[in-house]
Enzyme design. Structure first.
Site, PDB file in Angstrom:
ATOM      1  N   CYS A 154       0.799  -1.211   0.050  1.00  0.00           N
ATOM      2  CA  CYS A 154       0.136  -0.107   0.141  1.00  0.00           C
ATOM      3  C   CYS A 154       0.702   1.424  -0.193  1.00  0.00           C
ATOM      4  O   CYS A 154       0.716   2.314  -0.687  1.00  0.00           O
ATOM      5  CB  CYS A 154      -0.933   0.159   1.336  1.00  0.00           C
ATOM      6  N   THR A 184      -2.025  -2.467  11.502  1.00  0.00           N
ATOM      7  CA  THR A 184      -2.430  -3.479  10.955  1.00  0.00           C
ATOM      8  C   THR A 184      -2.519  -4.906  11.751  1.00  0.00           C
ATOM      9  O   THR A 184      -1.981  -4.943  12.894  1.00  0.00           O
ATOM     10  CB  THR A 184      -1.516  -3.757   9.502  1.00  0.00           C
ATOM     11  N   ARG A 236       4.455   2.884  13.109  1.00  0.00           N
ATOM     12  CA  ARG A 236       3.129   2.647  13.327  1.00  0.00           C
ATOM     13  C   ARG A 236       2.681   3.269  14.615  1.00  0.00           C
ATOM     14  O   ARG A 236       2.862   3.607  15.508  1.00  0.00           O
ATOM     15  CB  ARG A 236       2.975   1.126  13.701  1.00  0.00           C
ATOM     16  N   ASN A 318      -4.924   2.856   3.145  1.00  0.00           N
ATOM     17  CA  ASN A 318      -3.914   1.956   3.083  1.00  0.00           C
ATOM     18  C   ASN A 318      -4.738   0.594   2.776  1.00  0.00           C
ATOM     19  O   ASN A 318      -4.290  -0.536   2.365  1.00  0.00           O
ATOM     20  CB  ASN A 318      -2.961   1.686   4.360  1.00  0.00           C
TER      21      ASN A 318
END
EC number: 1.2.1.12
Length: 337
Positions: A154, A184, A236, A318
């Site tokens: 992505c 994620t 993240r 994403n």
């Protein structure tokens, strides 16, 4: 051109969203899904209800039997097989298989789908050895003799169109990328074991976690001119969807920030319409949930230090943007002669 029949292996975040994209488009047809870890009724539940993208409302979704889901009147075959070579894609007419388990990312492993009757395989992740294609950047180099491809990541899909425009217009000498990336599924809800990436095992919703990413280096695979000129890292952060790329580059030709903005705007309205976006609004990440574009340049967020040193910022969903490109790549492959 007839609808392209698609099968999906792995009904996780990307698998389910590729299915959502496919089901609302009229140029592709979802015919089969395989996932050995979830039952058909749970598959229906996970598809229907989505924390980020909301409830699915385009078709009434029913479980016909243990091996069939009904989207309105449209039946979709369901399998629960672990080994790709055992999945009977040919029975369902699925010619293009999206490999979205995250497990079979190598060319040889993904090619096992061909034994079950698939004609082409699209890996929805970066691959060490399968050719990578980014729609809007290098998909025209695809030739029909290639049976297994990767849709890259992505982040590469966000970065590559942007880097292409900047490099084509002004030349990139070198650059560094940071992606501020949403959580994620590989991350942990609370601190837990992660022996390969110790920081990655820390609680996702309570930390900003530095992480590695191959996304910037992968741009060199889809844009050979930039090979060795870009690298990057990730943070993240505790958001569930939408990420943002910060690309800082040294330019070969002098350019004002206004000239850079104008170049990106022009491309976003021309050859890269639908792939690259442009905004001057005061936006934040949640404004891009459900945006199908790969990369949306934020004109107000970027900054130039000099005429040759500039920071460029671009948003991307994403999940949804990437899943949309998977389907676009399939359409491109099917049309390639």
């Amino acid at each position: 051109m007839a609808k392209v029949k698609i099968g999906i292996n792995g009904f996780g975040r990307i698998g389910r969203l590729v299915a959502r994209v496919a089901l609302v488009r009229d140029d592709v047809e979802l015919v089969a899904v395989n996932d050995p870890f979830i039952t058909v009724d749970y598959m229906a539940y996970m598809f229907k209800y989505d924390t980020v993208h909301g409830q699915y409302k385009h078709h009434e979704l029913k479980v016909k039997d243990e091996k069939t889901l009904l989207f309105g009147d449209k039946p979709v075959a369901v399998f629960g097989l672990r080994n790709p070579e055992e999945i009977p894609w040919a029975e369902t007419g699925a010619e293009y298989v999206v490999e979205s388990t995250g497990v079979f990312t190598e060319k040889e492993k993904a090619a096992a789908h061909l034994k079950g009757g698939a004609k082409k395989v699209i890996i929805s992740a970066p691959s060490k050895d399968a050719p990578m294609f980014v729609v809007g950047v290098n998909e025209k180099t695809y030739t029909p003799d290639i049976d297994v491809v990767s849709n890259a990541s992505c982040t590469t899909n966000c970065l590559a169109p942007l880097a292409k425009v900047i490099h084509d217009r002004f030349g990139i000498v070198e650059g560094l990328m940071t992606t501020v990336h949403s959580i994620t599924a590989t991350q942990k809800t609370v601190d837990g074991p992660s022996s390969k990436d110790w920081r990655g095992g820390r609680a996702a919703s309570f930390n900003i976690i530095p992480s590695s990413t191959g996304a910037a280096k992968a741009v060199g695979k889809v844009l050979p001119d930039l090979n060795g000129k870009l690298t990057g890292m990730a943070f993240r952060v505790p958001t569930v969807d939408v990420s943002v790329v910060d690309l800082t580059v040294t330019l070969a030709k002098e350019a004002s920030y206004d000239e850079i903005k104008a170049a990106i705007k022009e491309e976003s309205e021309g050859k890269l319409k639908g792939i690259l976006g442009y905004t001057e609004e005061d936006v934040v990440s949640s404004d891009f949930v459900g945006d199908s574009r790969s990369s949306i340049f934020d004109a107000k967020a970027g900054i130039a230090l000099s005429k040759k040193f500039v920071k460029i910022v671009a948003w991307y969903d994403n999940e949804w943007g990437y899943s949309s490109r998977v389907v676009d790549l399939i359409r491109h492959m099917a049309a390639a002669k």
